[in-house]
Design a protein around this motif. Structure first.
Motif, mmCIF file in Angstrom:
data_model
loop_
_atom_site.group_PDB
_atom_site.id
_atom_site.type_symbol
_atom_site.label_atom_id
_atom_site.label_comp_id
_atom_site.label_asym_id
_atom_site.label_seq_id
_atom_site.Cartn_x
_atom_site.Cartn_y
_atom_site.Cartn_z
ATOM 1 N N UNK A 167 0.999 -1.002 0.584
ATOM 2 C CA UNK A 167 0.270 0.317 0.327
ATOM 3 C C UNK A 167 0.943 1.385 0.284
ATOM 4 N N UNK A 168 2.001 0.936 0.423
ATOM 5 C CA UNK A 168 2.694 2.279 1.193
ATOM 6 C C UNK A 168 3.960 2.137 -0.605
ATOM 7 N N UNK A 169 4.236 1.215 -1.597
ATOM 8 C CA UNK A 169 4.902 1.533 -2.085
ATOM 9 C C UNK A 169 4.565 0.942 -3.424
ATOM 10 N N UNK A 170 3.528 0.310 -3.578
ATOM 11 C CA UNK A 170 3.386 -0.097 -4.838
ATOM 12 C C UNK A 170 3.977 -1.053 -5.173
ATOM 13 N N UNK A 171 4.194 -2.037 -6.048
ATOM 14 C CA UNK A 171 4.513 -2.973 -6.976
ATOM 15 C C UNK A 171 5.817 -2.961 -6.910
ATOM 16 N N UNK A 172 6.620 -1.698 -7.016
ATOM 17 C CA UNK A 172 7.433 -1.621 -7.323
ATOM 18 C C UNK A 172 8.620 -0.815 -5.823
ATOM 19 N N UNK A 173 8.224 -1.869 -4.970
ATOM 20 C CA UNK A 173 8.823 -1.196 -3.546
ATOM 21 C C UNK A 173 10.890 -0.709 -3.879
ATOM 22 N N UNK A 174 11.214 0.064 -2.812
ATOM 23 C CA UNK A 174 12.722 0.211 -2.739
ATOM 24 C C UNK A 174 13.337 -0.339 -1.982
ATOM 25 N N UNK A 175 14.457 -0.401 -2.322
ATOM 26 C CA UNK A 175 14.846 -1.429 -1.082
ATOM 27 C C UNK A 175 15.023 -1.693 0.172
ATOM 28 N N UNK A 176 14.148 -2.411 0.580
ATOM 29 C CA UNK A 176 14.122 -2.834 1.800
ATOM 30 C C UNK A 176 14.808 -4.232 2.437
ATOM 31 N N UNK A 177 15.287 -3.813 3.623
ATOM 32 C CA UNK A 177 16.117 -3.247 5.135
ATOM 33 C C UNK A 177 14.844 -4.190 6.323
ATOM 34 N N UNK A 178 14.238 -5.779 6.471
ATOM 35 C CA UNK A 178 13.443 -6.187 7.365
ATOM 36 C C UNK A 178 14.892 -5.860 8.923
ATOM 37 N N UNK A 179 13.982 -5.427 10.180
ATOM 38 C CA UNK A 179 14.329 -4.861 11.167
ATOM 39 C C UNK A 179 13.328 -5.751 12.376
ATOM 40 N N UNK A 180 13.339 -6.562 13.186
ATOM 41 C CA UNK A 180 12.157 -7.024 13.775
ATOM 42 C C UNK A 180 12.855 -7.573 14.717
ATOM 43 N N UNK A 181 11.738 -7.399 16.523
ATOM 44 C CA UNK A 181 11.981 -7.604 17.693
ATOM 45 C C UNK A 181 11.385 -8.740 18.428
ATOM 46 N N UNK A 182 12.217 -9.820 18.850
ATOM 47 C CA UNK A 182 11.327 -10.455 19.053
ATOM 48 C C UNK A 182 10.246 -10.797 18.184
ATOM 49 N N UNK A 183 9.189 -11.013 18.829
ATOM 50 C CA UNK A 183 7.691 -11.140 18.043
ATOM 51 C C UNK A 183 8.140 -10.913 16.679
ATOM 52 N N UNK A 184 8.629 -9.625 16.456
ATOM 53 C CA UNK A 184 8.295 -8.751 15.529
ATOM 54 C C UNK A 184 9.928 -9.251 14.762
ATOM 55 N N UNK A 185 10.766 -9.514 15.517
ATOM 56 C CA UNK A 185 11.703 -10.244 14.715
ATOM 57 C C UNK A 185 11.137 -11.961 13.882
ATOM 58 N N UNK A 186 10.308 -12.715 14.334
ATOM 59 C CA UNK A 186 10.054 -13.710 14.214
ATOM 60 C C UNK A 186 9.486 -13.507 12.262
#
Length: 347
Positions: free
Chosen positions: A139-158
């Motif tokens: 929704x934020x970036x459409x079908x061609x999102x920029x480079x994404x680094x996923x960072x998750x803590x605890x449950x968010x890490x899972x």
């Protein structure tokens, strides 16, 4: 955690020998001791706007789901942050101040947390949480999102690991998991209900909730607690007090799904990755072997609690930015074998 220094009582005036209040024997003024900060000020809420640039609601099409996000930065890859159970997107506020200097940062309130509102706030199944994250990114970036680094803590890490394992995010460029390991998490599940029920449930004020989080050991950084804790509680009109926003005790059926198979999914993810831990005792066998084989970078952060990003936000931010630099992750990402790349438009 080391105990916080207790407030000590003191007189409101400074006394000296022979010269009366505030004066030395020879008429010199002694330095005035600063007054002790009243608890209401010491634990008063801080506004997020000094750290993030803006907050907004992301409305997911064809649903009643609305996810609250905090964003900052104008260029570079997107550091997309997922908080732990019971926390909120503001868990990354202090770190955002430094990260936004060199990258963009997005921190969302997951389902049932913070200011997000969904059709079913108690459905914290791993599939639902992953779907939420992918829907917000689309929704934020459409079908061609920029480079994404996923960072998750605890449950968010899972959640971050499971999203990466799906290999449906074409611009995924890296993965940082904060203080969650399958072996330790699975072993702790049998104690989780007791831990949740034994914590303080009701707070007469937001200041008391902030104070509890620090003195009780949930967080070790008072400033971070003053920013993030207000978004983790809500006022209950029937009880005339504040209660925890996330109803984690009612979501036990989903807990095992968060962590089962997590180590193998993390190790098999084809992007560069870091496991950020508060102690070596949290490594399980699979990760120990994987770390020896160089499949991921492990970073130990000592003298901190579970919420590393809140307790030592500058150190956390530097780790994130160094990871981006070392892996040469630009605004549009890098070529990562094994991931589907977006189709190039025909000229």
């Amino acid at each position: 955690m080391e105990s916080l220094p207790e407030e000590t009582s003191s007189s409101s005036s400074t006394t000296t020998s022979g010269g009366g209040v505030g004066c030395g024997g020879a008429g010199e003024k002694l330095p005035i001791r600063p007054p002790i900060q009243p608890p209401s000020e010491k634990y008063s809420p801080l506004d997020w706007s000094a750290y993030f640039d803006q907050e907004s609601d992301v409305f997911i099409p064809e649903s009643e789901n609305v996810f609250h996000v905090y964003t900052a930065g104008k260029e570079g890859p997107v550091v997309f942050c997922l908080h732990g159970g019971g926390y909120s997107g503001l868990s990354f506020a202090l770190a955002a101040r430094k990260i936004k200097q060199e990258a963009r940062i997005v921190a969302m309130d997951l389902r049932g947390h913070g200011k997000s509102s969904t059709e079913n706030d108690l459905d914290l199944s791993i599939e639902r949480l992953c779907g939420d994250v992918l829907a917000v990114i689309k929704t934020m970036h459409g079908d061609s999102p920029p480079a994404i680094l996923l960072v998750g803590h605890s449950m968010g890490g899972a959640v971050a690991v499971h999203v990466a394992a799906k290999k449906v995010l074409p611009s995924l460029a890296g993965l940082i998991v904060v203080d969650v390991v399958e072996g330790t998490a699975m072993a702790s599940l049998m104690h989780m209900q007791k831990l949740l029920s034994n914590r303080m449930q009701y707070f007469p004020s937001i200041e008391k909730a902030i104070e509890w989080s620090v003195k009780g050991g949930t967080l070790r950084n008072i400033d971070s607690a003053r920013i993030s804790i207000p978004s983790t509680v809500k006022y209950d009109d029937s009880k005339k007090c504040y209660v925890h926003r996330a109803r984690l005790m009612e979501t036990e059926q989903y807990w095992r799904g968060w962590y089962e198979g997590l180590s193998e999914k993390f190790l098999s993810s084809p992007v560069p990755k870091i496991l950020l831990l508060a102690g070596t005792d949290r490594l399980d066998r699979a990760l120990t072997i994987g770390q020896m084989q160089g499949k991921f970078q492990m970073v130990l952060v000592r003298h901190t609690g579970h919420a590393i990003q809140e307790d030592v936000p500058d150190e956390f931010a530097i780790t994130v930015l160094n990871f981006i630099s070392r892996n040469r992750i630009g605004p549009n990402g890098v070529e990562i074998p094994g991931l589907r790349r977006p189709m190039q438009s025909q000229q």
